[in-house]
Every structure is written in C-alpha cells, then in structure tokens.
Design a protein around this motif. Structure first.
Motif, PDB file in Angstrom:
ATOM      1  N   ARG A 106       0.850  -1.188   0.000  1.00 49.12           N
ATOM      2  CA  ARG A 106       0.000   0.000   0.000  1.00 49.12           C
ATOM      3  C   ARG A 106       0.885   1.238   0.000  1.00 49.12           C
ATOM      4  O   ARG A 106       2.052   1.168   0.317  1.00 49.12           O
ATOM      5  CB  ARG A 106      -0.855   0.064   1.273  1.00 49.12           C
ATOM      6  N   GLY A 107       0.284   2.351  -0.308  1.00 50.48           N
ATOM      7  CA  GLY A 107       0.929   3.655  -0.165  1.00 50.48           C
ATOM      8  C   GLY A 107       2.329   3.713  -0.734  1.00 50.48           C
ATOM      9  O   GLY A 107       2.577   3.366  -1.884  1.00 50.48           O
ATOM     10  N   GLY A 108       3.273   4.148   0.086  1.00 51.34           N
ATOM     11  CA  GLY A 108       4.638   4.368  -0.356  1.00 51.34           C
ATOM     12  C   GLY A 108       5.353   3.124  -0.835  1.00 51.34           C
ATOM     13  O   GLY A 108       6.282   3.206  -1.647  1.00 51.34           O
ATOM     14  N   ASP A 109       4.933   1.938  -0.364  1.00 51.02           N
ATOM     15  CA  ASP A 109       5.570   0.703  -0.834  1.00 51.02           C
ATOM     16  C   ASP A 109       5.340   0.482  -2.327  1.00 51.02           C
ATOM     17  O   ASP A 109       6.096  -0.237  -2.969  1.00 51.02           O
ATOM     18  CB  ASP A 109       5.051  -0.503  -0.055  1.00 51.02           C
ATOM     19  N   LEU A 110       4.303   1.100  -2.880  1.00 54.40           N
ATOM     20  CA  LEU A 110       4.016   0.938  -4.307  1.00 54.40           C
ATOM     21  C   LEU A 110       5.008   1.681  -5.185  1.00 54.40           C
ATOM     22  O   LEU A 110       5.030   1.485  -6.403  1.00 54.40           O
ATOM     23  CB  LEU A 110       2.589   1.414  -4.613  1.00 54.40           C
ATOM     24  N   THR A 111       5.858   2.510  -4.585  1.00 57.36           N
ATOM     25  CA  THR A 111       6.860   3.244  -5.360  1.00 57.36           C
ATOM     26  C   THR A 111       8.261   2.664  -5.181  1.00 57.36           C
ATOM     27  O   THR A 111       9.233   3.256  -5.629  1.00 57.36           O
ATOM     28  CB  THR A 111       6.893   4.729  -4.951  1.00 57.36           C
ATOM     29  N   ARG A 112       8.350   1.496  -4.559  1.00 60.49           N
ATOM     30  CA  ARG A 112       9.667   0.885  -4.331  1.00 60.49           C
ATOM     31  C   ARG A 112       9.984  -0.125  -5.426  1.00 60.49           C
ATOM     32  O   ARG A 112       9.094  -0.728  -6.002  1.00 60.49           O
ATOM     33  CB  ARG A 112       9.684   0.238  -2.949  1.00 60.49           C
ATOM     34  N   TYR A 113      11.274  -0.294  -5.695  1.00 63.71           N
ATOM     35  CA  TYR A 113      11.700  -1.234  -6.727  1.00 63.71           C
ATOM     36  C   TYR A 113      12.873  -2.079  -6.260  1.00 63.71           C
ATOM     37  O   TYR A 113      13.543  -1.755  -5.275  1.00 63.71           O
ATOM     38  CB  TYR A 113      12.026  -0.519  -8.032  1.00 63.71           C
ATOM     39  N   VAL A 114      13.085  -3.189  -6.984  1.00 69.28           N
ATOM     40  CA  VAL A 114      14.127  -4.152  -6.645  1.00 69.28           C
ATOM     41  C   VAL A 114      15.165  -4.124  -7.755  1.00 69.28           C
ATOM     42  O   VAL A 114      14.833  -4.321  -8.920  1.00 69.28           O
ATOM     43  CB  VAL A 114      13.533  -5.580  -6.525  1.00 69.28           C
ATOM     44  N   TYR A 167      25.870  -6.701 -14.907  1.00 74.38           N
ATOM     45  CA  TYR A 167      24.543  -6.748 -15.537  1.00 74.38           C
ATOM     46  C   TYR A 167      23.482  -6.521 -14.468  1.00 74.38           C
ATOM     47  O   TYR A 167      23.619  -6.998 -13.347  1.00 74.38           O
ATOM     48  CB  TYR A 167      24.351  -8.122 -16.194  1.00 74.38           C
ATOM     49  N   ARG A 168      22.425  -5.788 -14.799  1.00 74.93           N
ATOM     50  CA  ARG A 168      21.397  -5.482 -13.808  1.00 74.93           C
ATOM     51  C   ARG A 168      20.005  -5.605 -14.411  1.00 74.93           C
ATOM     52  O   ARG A 168      19.827  -5.399 -15.614  1.00 74.93           O
ATOM     53  CB  ARG A 168      21.570  -4.068 -13.256  1.00 74.93           C
ATOM     54  N   ALA A 169      19.038  -5.904 -13.564  1.00 71.90           N
ATOM     55  CA  ALA A 169      17.626  -5.938 -13.964  1.00 71.90           C
ATOM     56  C   ALA A 169      16.803  -5.333 -12.839  1.00 71.90           C
ATOM     57  O   ALA A 169      17.191  -5.363 -11.668  1.00 71.90           O
ATOM     58  CB  ALA A 169      17.175  -7.365 -14.249  1.00 71.90           C
ATOM     59  N   LEU A 170      15.657  -4.781 -13.228  1.00 75.41           N
ATOM     60  CA  LEU A 170      14.815  -4.044 -12.294  1.00 75.41           C
ATOM     61  C   LEU A 170      13.400  -4.628 -12.274  1.00 75.41           C
ATOM     62  O   LEU A 170      12.868  -4.993 -13.320  1.00 75.41           O
ATOM     63  CB  LEU A 170      14.760  -2.590 -12.750  1.00 75.41           C
ATOM     64  N   PHE A 171      12.809  -4.694 -11.087  1.00 81.85           N
ATOM     65  CA  PHE A 171      11.428  -5.135 -10.899  1.00 81.85           C
ATOM     66  C   PHE A 171      10.770  -4.151  -9.950  1.00 81.85           C
ATOM     67  O   PHE A 171      11.406  -3.683  -9.005  1.00 81.85           O
ATOM     68  CB  PHE A 171      11.368  -6.528 -10.254  1.00 81.85           C
ATOM     69  N   SER A 172       9.493  -3.883 -10.172  1.00 79.97           N
ATOM     70  CA  SER A 172       8.782  -3.099  -9.159  1.00 79.97           C
ATOM     71  C   SER A 172       8.373  -4.055  -8.048  1.00 79.97           C
ATOM     72  O   SER A 172       8.120  -5.246  -8.300  1.00 79.97           O
ATOM     73  CB  SER A 172       7.557  -2.409  -9.755  1.00 79.97           C
ATOM     74  N   LEU A 173       8.325  -3.547  -6.836  1.00 82.71           N
ATOM     75  CA  LEU A 173       7.880  -4.379  -5.723  1.00 82.71           C
ATOM     76  C   LEU A 173       6.446  -4.834  -5.966  1.00 82.71           C
ATOM     77  O   LEU A 173       6.079  -5.964  -5.637  1.00 82.71           O
ATOM     78  CB  LEU A 173       7.976  -3.574  -4.414  1.00 82.71           C
ATOM     79  N   ALA A 174       5.638  -3.973  -6.593  1.00 85.42           N
ATOM     80  CA  ALA A 174       4.230  -4.294  -6.843  1.00 85.42           C
ATOM     81  C   ALA A 174       4.075  -5.477  -7.792  1.00 85.42           C
ATOM     82  O   ALA A 174       3.168  -6.289  -7.619  1.00 85.42           O
ATOM     83  CB  ALA A 174       3.507  -3.067  -7.403  1.00 85.42           C
ATOM     84  N   PRO A 212       2.176 -10.867  -4.288  1.00 85.93           N
ATOM     85  CA  PRO A 212       1.188 -11.870  -4.708  1.00 85.93           C
ATOM     86  C   PRO A 212      -0.228 -11.318  -4.824  1.00 85.93           C
ATOM     87  O   PRO A 212      -1.044 -11.883  -5.542  1.00 85.93           O
ATOM     88  CB  PRO A 212       1.264 -12.929  -3.605  1.00 85.93           C
ATOM     89  N   THR A 213      -0.554 -10.207  -4.166  1.00 91.00           N
ATOM     90  CA  THR A 213      -1.906  -9.652  -4.236  1.00 91.00           C
ATOM     91  C   THR A 213      -2.041  -8.605  -5.336  1.00 91.00           C
ATOM     92  O   THR A 213      -3.136  -8.094  -5.550  1.00 91.00           O
ATOM     93  CB  THR A 213      -2.317  -9.013  -2.895  1.00 91.00           C
ATOM     94  N   LEU A 214      -0.954  -8.277  -6.015  1.00 84.53           N
ATOM     95  CA  LEU A 214      -1.014  -7.310  -7.110  1.00 84.53           C
ATOM     96  C   LEU A 214      -0.564  -7.992  -8.405  1.00 84.53           C
ATOM     97  O   LEU A 214      -1.346  -8.659  -9.051  1.00 84.53           O
ATOM     98  CB  LEU A 214      -0.157  -6.084  -6.802  1.00 84.53           C
ATOM     99  N   GLY A 215       0.695  -7.830  -8.782  1.00 80.16           N
ATOM    100  CA  GLY A 215       1.192  -8.429 -10.022  1.00 80.16           C
ATOM    101  C   GLY A 215       1.323  -9.938  -9.916  1.00 80.16           C
ATOM    102  O   GLY A 215       1.037 -10.676 -10.850  1.00 80.16           O
ATOM    103  N   GLY A 216       1.788 -10.389  -8.763  1.00 78.20           N
ATOM    104  CA  GLY A 216       1.907 -11.826  -8.526  1.00 78.20           C
ATOM    105  C   GLY A 216       2.895 -12.528  -9.437  1.00 78.20           C
ATOM    106  O   GLY A 216       2.840 -13.742  -9.592  1.00 78.20           O
TER     107      GLY A 216
END
Length: 171
Positions: free
Chosen positions: A93-101, A109-116, A120-124
């Motif tokens: 929720r909230g600010g956690d939706l703007t965090r990334y991995v 070499y690097r790759a990026l994922f959003s936490l969302a 499992p309850t959002l992108g899953g």
C-alpha cells in the motif's frame, strides 16, 4: 470552513482510484494518521545467505533460456524479500508501491522489478532465485544464484551470477 474541507478531502481521494496510494492516504487521513511513504529505509540490501534461503519454500519453474527449455529450482524472490524485511508480508500500500528491486550480477549486468509486480496480491509475478537447473547445481557461469522470471518472453531479466539485491524507494 477548514473542518468541512478536512472531512471532504478523504472522500474526494477515494474517488481517484487511478492515483497510486490515494486510497491509503484517505484511509490514513480518516484515521488521523499521516501517510508514511518516506518511512521505509532506502536502500535496503537483501542478504543472499544460504541459511536464510533454506528456511523458505522451494519452487520450480520451466522457462525458455535463449531457445533451450530449462527447469530451475529455488526460492521465490518475493519470499526472500519478505523474509529479509525488505517487503511487507501484507499487501502493498501507499509508499511501498513506489519501491523497486535492483538485481545485480557479478559482471555488472542489472535488472529491475517493481515491488508491486512481485506482490502476490497485485502483479503476482513469480520470480525465482534459482540455485539448481535441470536437476543440477548451477554451473559457475550461471550461479551460484540466477533469477528465473515467469512470463517474460525473453530471458533478458534472468540475471546470472546474482551478486546483490537491493530494494530502493523511488525519489
């Protein structure tokens, strides 16, 4: 005038479902709390410790590795993040939706994922932190850890020789 505005603002925010975090802000405002998007430490380094991974449920995933079908085994990246405290175990929720991995390999070499997308309850999205493929430990050119990403049409984010995982709050 000001008390009326304070009562209407949360209701107005609930009508804006396209704004990430708007509902959380309204809920927090209604409860008399300020939304805490900046309360999370950033960056958070995630330990890749074998002992920590050993406590998590193992999964397997078959994917197309540049034209070769491979079955890999390991732990869910989301479970690793949750076990390390870098990702809440409750729905984001909230600010956690703007965090990334950010996942980095030994060669840079690097790759990026959003936490969302991992929640499992959002992108899953199932992203596996694999230590075995095709019933064998990963070769030195692949491991000791490799990401395997379900649903990607190319293995471009399947980072080999994973060295660091960091969770960052977007500015």
């Amino acid at each position: 005038m000001m008390p009326l505005l304070c009562h209407l603002l949360p209701a107005l925010l609930l009508t804006l479902p396209l704004c990430a975090g708007a509902q959380d802000m309204a809920t927090d405002a209604a409860a008399g709390r300020a939304s805490p998007p900046a309360a999370v430490a950033s960056p958070q380094v995630v330990s890749l410790d074998e002992a920590a991974r050993a406590t998590l449920q193992r999964h397997d995933l078959t994917f197309d590795d540049h034209g070769t079908a491979r079955r890999c085994e390991g732990v869910s990246l989301a479970a690793m993040l949750q076990a390390s405290g870098a990702m809440p175990v409750t729905p984001l929720r909230g600010g956690d939706l703007t965090r990334y991995v950010l996942v980095s390999a030994r060669d840079g070499y690097r790759a990026l994922f959003s936490l969302a997308e991992l929640d499992p309850t959002l992108g899953g999205r199932m992203v596996l932190l694999a230590d075995r493929c095709d019933d064998r430990p990963l070769e030195a050119t692949q491991g000791p850890l490799r990401l395997v990403v379900a649903g990607d049409t190319r293995a471009a984010r399947s980072v080999r020789q994973v060295e660091h995982i960091v969770v960052v709050a977007a500015p």
